[in-house]
Design an enzyme around this catalytic site. Sequence first.
Site, mmCIF file in Angstrom:
data_model
loop_
_atom_site.group_PDB
_atom_site.id
_atom_site.type_symbol
_atom_site.label_atom_id
_atom_site.label_comp_id
_atom_site.label_asym_id
_atom_site.label_seq_id
_atom_site.Cartn_x
_atom_site.Cartn_y
_atom_site.Cartn_z
ATOM 1 N N GLY A 8 10.720 -27.786 13.683
ATOM 2 C CA GLY A 8 10.913 -26.460 13.117
ATOM 3 C C GLY A 8 10.600 -26.429 11.632
ATOM 4 O O GLY A 8 10.327 -27.463 11.011
ATOM 5 N N ARG A 11 14.258 -27.877 10.287
ATOM 6 C CA ARG A 11 14.835 -29.039 10.959
ATOM 7 C C ARG A 11 13.941 -29.507 12.092
ATOM 8 O O ARG A 11 13.268 -28.719 12.752
ATOM 9 C CB ARG A 11 16.219 -28.705 11.531
ATOM 10 C CG ARG A 11 17.283 -28.374 10.508
ATOM 11 C CD ARG A 11 18.643 -28.275 11.189
ATOM 12 N NE ARG A 11 18.630 -27.337 12.311
ATOM 13 C CZ ARG A 11 19.422 -27.419 13.378
ATOM 14 N NH1 ARG A 11 20.281 -28.411 13.490
ATOM 15 N NH2 ARG A 11 19.360 -26.506 14.340
ATOM 16 N N LEU A 12 13.977 -30.809 12.318
ATOM 17 C CA LEU A 12 13.328 -31.435 13.470
ATOM 18 C C LEU A 12 14.436 -31.827 14.440
ATOM 19 O O LEU A 12 15.349 -32.575 14.077
ATOM 20 C CB LEU A 12 12.521 -32.649 13.014
ATOM 21 C CG LEU A 12 11.732 -33.439 14.047
ATOM 22 C CD1 LEU A 12 10.576 -34.177 13.350
ATOM 23 C CD2 LEU A 12 12.585 -34.454 14.804
ATOM 24 N N TYR A 89 0.721 -11.831 25.264
ATOM 25 C CA TYR A 89 0.289 -11.675 23.877
ATOM 26 C C TYR A 89 -1.193 -11.303 23.844
ATOM 27 O O TYR A 89 -1.976 -11.762 24.683
ATOM 28 C CB TYR A 89 0.501 -12.999 23.134
ATOM 29 C CG TYR A 89 1.344 -12.917 21.880
ATOM 30 C CD1 TYR A 89 2.432 -12.062 21.796
ATOM 31 C CD2 TYR A 89 1.064 -13.728 20.796
ATOM 32 C CE1 TYR A 89 3.215 -12.014 20.653
ATOM 33 C CE2 TYR A 89 1.844 -13.696 19.641
ATOM 34 C CZ TYR A 89 2.914 -12.825 19.584
ATOM 35 O OH TYR A 89 3.690 -12.778 18.442
ATOM 36 N N ASP A 98 7.270 -22.913 19.547
ATOM 37 C CA ASP A 98 8.709 -22.956 19.795
ATOM 38 C C ASP A 98 9.145 -21.780 20.667
ATOM 39 O O ASP A 98 9.985 -21.928 21.570
ATOM 40 C CB ASP A 98 9.496 -22.994 18.489
ATOM 41 C CG ASP A 98 9.180 -21.829 17.540
ATOM 42 O OD1 ASP A 98 8.165 -21.120 17.751
ATOM 43 O OD2 ASP A 98 9.957 -21.625 16.580
#
Length: 238
Positions: A8, A11-12, A89, A98
């Site tokens: 992210g 954070r991972l 999309y 994600d």
Amino acid sequence: MIVAIDVGNSRLKWGVHDGRGWRVRGTLPTAEAAALADVATGWPVQARAVACNVAGQTAEDAVTAALQGRYAVCWLRASKAACGVRNAYERPETLGADRWAALIGARSRNQSDCLVVCAGTATTIDHLDAEGVFRGGLILPGLHLMRASLARNTANLPLAEGRFCAEPRSTADAITSGCLFAQCAAITSRFISLPAGAGCLLTGGAAAVIAPYLNIPHVLEENLILDGLAHFANAQIA
């Protein structure tokens, strides 16, 4: 055995899944992704590694380098369809990896219309319908970004550590309450447009902060993105 890694913006997150559940999980600051090399010494050698990344190529290269010689990482990219989820999309490949992983995780446990909310650095609010079609969604600044933008772009507003109040009577409480109201209002407005019987799955670092003030039926899912990655990896094996 599956090693799942969610890279992210801040954070991972990682976890080792044995087919029944998560044996172990952990987090690192994304800026310290190179430290994954030491963490990985405790992971099963025979595991398959799958990952998603929204933090840019430098972060992805750091993870690949950290695991080189131990795991060949399969990077999940958004596509037109995967694991029972179809992507509506306009350009499917531009959807964040994600969000795609979270949608796959949501579909693996929910067959009705569902709002999939990932509350991290950004908050994403996505509609997955009963047929497994991702219909589209919203992106807005996450809680911390909302608070930080006020502190950064105004002369007299602090980076507030206030508390939620229905009628705030201090600046710190007004900022904290306003940001929480904004998050909850965006989620609720999308939820009430869904068909009757729809669900809401809430995940991400700020999910537990938002959840107490969200007046719609919802379920906290701590590992929804990692779950989606593990589900995707298992589908590739089958």
